[in-house]
Write an enzyme that holds these catalytic residues in place. Structure first.
Site, PDB file in Angstrom:
ATOM      1  N   ASP A  79       0.823  -1.216   0.000  1.00  0.00           N
ATOM      2  CA  ASP A  79       0.000   0.000   0.000  1.00  0.00           C
ATOM      3  C   ASP A  79       0.852   1.260   0.000  1.00  0.00           C
ATOM      4  O   ASP A  79       2.027   1.234   0.377  1.00  0.00           O
ATOM      5  CB  ASP A  79      -0.954   0.012   1.209  1.00  0.00           C
ATOM      6  CG  ASP A  79      -0.221  -0.024   2.546  1.00  0.00           C
ATOM      7  OD1 ASP A  79       0.741  -0.793   2.676  1.00  0.00           O
ATOM      8  OD2 ASP A  79      -0.606   0.746   3.457  1.00  0.00           O
TER       9      ASP A  79
ATOM     10  N   GLU B  60      -0.101  -1.413   5.496  1.00  0.00           N
ATOM     11  CA  GLU B  60       0.914  -1.167   6.526  1.00  0.00           C
ATOM     12  C   GLU B  60       0.805   0.270   7.008  1.00  0.00           C
ATOM     13  O   GLU B  60       0.939   0.565   8.192  1.00  0.00           O
ATOM     14  CB  GLU B  60       2.315  -1.425   5.952  1.00  0.00           C
ATOM     15  CG  GLU B  60       3.445  -1.346   6.973  1.00  0.00           C
ATOM     16  CD  GLU B  60       4.035   0.042   7.150  1.00  0.00           C
ATOM     17  OE1 GLU B  60       4.784   0.265   8.109  1.00  0.00           O
ATOM     18  OE2 GLU B  60       3.727   0.934   6.324  1.00  0.00           O
TER      19      GLU B  60
HETATM   20 ZN   LIG Z   1       6.606   2.170   4.273  1.00  0.00          ZN
END
Ligand SMILES: [Zn+2]
Length: 397
Positions: free
Chosen positions: A86, A147
């Site tokens: 992401d 994340e």
């Molecule tokens: Zn990162």
């Protein structure tokens, strides 16, 4: 060296793959399945086995874990090359299209160029070399989702790794560190606490339960606990500031001057230097809420409530005196330094299940999350060199 393995070829391929990866708009919280399919296809073609993990309620966001198996295993620990898929959202003001990789001079621009599709591109570009080598250990590829928000994807993968008995090995998290070795960072725990009281006319405060007032007392308790955290500063702390921090991000509640507020919520976070600080803080805070505030609220309004919601608890990454992961990278790059960073990563999650972990990857955190994010192309070459070193440490002589 054959042309396919030549460093020019590998570099060009890493740029091509990075260009493809940037074109997938994998903003945190959104569908990342086409990127995952893209990576899976490349690795499967090379004979890798793989599995995907996700939350059943949200199958459009997936983790991929793929393995190029050892040709003949001799007990060497496997290596995990790990990256999150992401990227953070883009704001206005980019000079290039953030989802179209653009090379200008010695830099490649695009959202995720350094954080952290650059590393994933290098790993995928190098995968054909691993698949042809006579590996004596497994090489894993771990690509996670979400994340950036609060490490939401990785814990789902970690659970599966535990089930499958993958709990030993060396993990390289390729977050942008300019290929420096990072061996520790604080945790990052985020919470929202919701207060529900009873609305009423402001002229009769005793007949209502002001959610805003109870939230204020809760915030005061947090501020008092912040001082306790300072007192708990570990000796020889490697962090700046050396103690666990605590911050109130926002308080939201109330509708008018003359109305007792029935709802209020507080956004807050703490960055523990050791896990025990996180436990200490939550224990003290919950005790205060449940033993002091809530009984007072319920006296007037039995349905009153205080609910603490965990937004994310990204565990810290703790320095280890002897780290196989750091030693491996040091032996390959010749860099024996160890640094700490102020940002959080998935490193602590891998460390928790016994995998020796290091954060080391191409590009600089300075350009991450910013307008005109870029990676210096030379960083990709350095990363490919590291991956080549890993190969030489993973073949039987
Ligand atoms: Zn990162």
């Amino acid at each position: 060296m054959s042309t396919e393995n030549s460093s020019d070829h590998l570099f060009n391929n890493s740029v091509k793959i990075l260009t493809d990866l940037i074109a997938f708009k994998t903003i945190s919280g959104e569908d990342n399945t086409s990127l995952i399919e893209y990576c899976d296809k490349i690795l499967k073609k090379l004979g890798a086995t793989s599995f995907k993990t996700f939350d059943n309620e949200n199958p459009k966001q997936q983790n991929l874990f793929a393995t190029i198996k050892a040709k003949k295993s001799n007990g060497k620990k496997p290596i995990i090359l790990s990256g999150h898929t992401d990227v953070v959202p883009v704001s206005k003001g980019w000079n290039t299209d953030p989802f179209k990789a653009t090379v200008k001079g010695d830099k490649l621009f695009g959202r995720g160029a350094c954080d952290m599709k650059g590393f994933i591109a290098c790993a995928l570009a190098f995968a054909p070399v691993y698949s042809k080598a006579s590996l004596d250990r497994d090489i894993h590829f771990s690509f996670t989702f979400d994340e950036e928000t609060a490490c939401i994807g990785a814990p789902i993968l970690i659970e599966e790794l535990k089930k499958r008995g993958v709990k030993d090995g060396i993990c390289i998290i390729g977050e942008p560190t300019n290929m420096k070795i990072i061996d520790a960072h604080k945790g990052c725990y985020e919470y929202t606490t919701y207060f529900e009281g009873l609305a009423g006319h402001s002229s009769a405060p005793h007949k209502g339960v002001s959610a805003v007032e109870y939230a204020s007392r809760y915030v005061n308790k947090l501020i008092a606990l912040r001082e306790d955290l300072k007192k708990r500063t570990p000796k020889d702390s490697i962090f700046d500031p050396p103690h666990s921090t605590l911050s109130i991000g926002g308080i939201f509640g109330g509708i008018a001057h003359n109305v007792i507020a029935d709802k209020c919520h507080v956004n807050w976070e703490t960055r523990p230097v050791v896990k025990e600080d996180g436990k200490f803080l939550n224990l003290k805070l919950d005790k205060y809420a449940n033993d002091v505030l809530l009984p007072e609220m319920k006296k007037v309004f039995p349905n009153a409530s205080i609910r603490k919601k965990i937004i994310g608890e990204v565990v810290g990454f703790e320095r280890e005196e002897k780290s196989n992961a750091c030693e491996l990278v040091s032996s390959l790059t010749g860099d024996n330094s160890r640094e700490v960073v102020s940002f959080g990563t998935e490193a602590g999650l891998f460390q928790e299940i016994g995998i020796s972990t290091v954060v080391c990857g191409p590009g600089s955190i300075e350009q991450a999350h910013k307008i005109d994010e870029f990676i210096v192309l030379d960083e990709l070459k350095k990363c490919l060199n590291l991956l080549d070193g890993i190969k030489s440490q993973s073949i039987s002589n």
